[in-house]
Write a protein that holds these residues in place. Structure first.
Motif, PDB file in Angstrom:
ATOM      1  N   MET A   1       0.860  -1.176   0.000  1.00  0.00           N
ATOM      2  CA  MET A   1       0.000   0.000   0.000  1.00  0.00           C
ATOM      3  C   MET A   1       0.904   1.237   0.000  1.00  0.00           C
ATOM      4  O   MET A   1       1.800   1.359   0.830  1.00  0.00           O
ATOM      5  N   ASN A   2       0.650   2.144  -0.919  1.00  0.00           N
ATOM      6  CA  ASN A   2       1.455   3.367  -0.977  1.00  0.00           C
ATOM      7  C   ASN A   2       0.775   4.480  -0.181  1.00  0.00           C
ATOM      8  O   ASN A   2      -0.307   4.311   0.372  1.00  0.00           O
ATOM      9  N   LEU A   3       1.433   5.629  -0.140  1.00  0.00           N
ATOM     10  CA  LEU A   3       0.953   6.742   0.675  1.00  0.00           C
ATOM     11  C   LEU A   3      -0.415   7.245   0.219  1.00  0.00           C
ATOM     12  O   LEU A   3      -1.280   7.543   1.052  1.00  0.00           O
ATOM     13  N   ASP A   4      -0.624   7.310  -1.076  1.00  0.00           N
ATOM     14  CA  ASP A   4      -1.927   7.777  -1.581  1.00  0.00           C
ATOM     15  C   ASP A   4      -3.052   6.829  -1.174  1.00  0.00           C
ATOM     16  O   ASP A   4      -4.144   7.273  -0.787  1.00  0.00           O
ATOM     17  N   ASP A   5      -2.789   5.529  -1.258  1.00  0.00           N
ATOM     18  CA  ASP A   5      -3.805   4.552  -0.837  1.00  0.00           C
ATOM     19  C   ASP A   5      -4.130   4.740   0.646  1.00  0.00           C
ATOM     20  O   ASP A   5      -5.296   4.682   1.049  1.00  0.00           O
ATOM     21  N   LEU A   6      -3.092   4.948   1.445  1.00  0.00           N
ATOM     22  CA  LEU A   6      -3.287   5.133   2.882  1.00  0.00           C
ATOM     23  C   LEU A   6      -4.114   6.398   3.151  1.00  0.00           C
ATOM     24  O   LEU A   6      -5.049   6.381   3.956  1.00  0.00           O
ATOM     25  N   LYS A   7      -3.779   7.510   2.463  1.00  0.00           N
ATOM     26  CA  LYS A   7      -4.548   8.747   2.642  1.00  0.00           C
ATOM     27  C   LYS A   7      -6.004   8.536   2.259  1.00  0.00           C
ATOM     28  O   LYS A   7      -6.915   9.015   2.949  1.00  0.00           O
ATOM     29  N   ASN A   8      -6.239   7.825   1.176  1.00  0.00           N
ATOM     30  CA  ASN A   8      -7.619   7.565   0.735  1.00  0.00           C
ATOM     31  C   ASN A   8      -8.373   6.752   1.767  1.00  0.00           C
ATOM     32  O   ASN A   8      -9.539   7.034   2.070  1.00  0.00           O
ATOM     33  N   LYS A   9      -7.720   5.730   2.336  1.00  0.00           N
ATOM     34  CA  LYS A   9      -8.381   4.904   3.344  1.00  0.00           C
ATOM     35  C   LYS A   9      -8.726   5.718   4.581  1.00  0.00           C
ATOM     36  O   LYS A   9      -9.814   5.593   5.137  1.00  0.00           O
ATOM     37  N   VAL A  10      -7.793   6.560   5.017  1.00  0.00           N
ATOM     38  CA  VAL A  10      -8.049   7.386   6.187  1.00  0.00           C
ATOM     39  C   VAL A  10      -9.185   8.356   5.902  1.00  0.00           C
ATOM     40  O   VAL A  10     -10.089   8.540   6.719  1.00  0.00           O
ATOM     41  N   THR A  11      -9.162   8.993   4.744  1.00  0.00           N
ATOM     42  CA  THR A  11     -10.211   9.943   4.370  1.00  0.00           C
ATOM     43  C   THR A  11     -11.574   9.254   4.312  1.00  0.00           C
ATOM     44  O   THR A  11     -12.579   9.803   4.764  1.00  0.00           O
ATOM     45  N   GLU A  12     -11.604   8.020   3.783  1.00  0.00           N
ATOM     46  CA  GLU A  12     -12.869   7.286   3.700  1.00  0.00           C
ATOM     47  C   GLU A  12     -13.388   6.915   5.089  1.00  0.00           C
ATOM     48  O   GLU A  12     -14.585   6.941   5.342  1.00  0.00           O
ATOM     49  N   SER A  13     -12.473   6.567   5.989  1.00  0.00           N
ATOM     50  CA  SER A  13     -12.915   6.110   7.305  1.00  0.00           C
ATOM     51  C   SER A  13     -13.216   7.272   8.247  1.00  0.00           C
ATOM     52  O   SER A  13     -13.847   7.077   9.275  1.00  0.00           O
ATOM     53  N   LEU A  14     -12.786   8.478   7.911  1.00  0.00           N
ATOM     54  CA  LEU A  14     -13.075   9.658   8.726  1.00  0.00           C
ATOM     55  C   LEU A  14     -13.870  10.662   7.902  1.00  0.00           C
ATOM     56  O   LEU A  14     -13.304  11.477   7.187  1.00  0.00           O
TER      57      LEU A  14
END
Length: 86
Positions: free
Chosen positions: A1-14
């Protein structure tokens, strides 16, 4: 998982509507921690002051005892010298 994927997951969960509440909670927690840190600092300063005062009192007592002992020893020696010449 790259940084963009991680940011997207965090944004989706918050969801963004929770962001204000989370910010307020974080601000409150930081304020609480700051107050606690101030209290700890004040307590440490008070303890340090008490310890310093106690040590000064003990040092004064020891100095007085040493002076008394020195006076007794000196007086005793002077008395013996006086007795030699009487």
């Amino acid at each position: 998982m790259n940084l963009d994927d991680l940011k997207n997951k965090v944004t989706e969960s918050l969801p963004l509507e929770n962001l204000g509440t989370l910010t307020d909670e974080a601000t409150n927690k930081v304020s609480e921690l700051g107050e606690q840190a101030s209290n700890v600092t004040e307590n440490l300063q008070n303890e340090a002051t008490n310890l310093t005062e106690n040590l000064q009192d003990k040092a004064s007592g020891l100095t007085e005892n040493l002076q008394d002992t020195a006076n007794e020893l000196t007086g005793g020696i002077l008395d013996k010298i006086k007795n030699l010449f009487q």
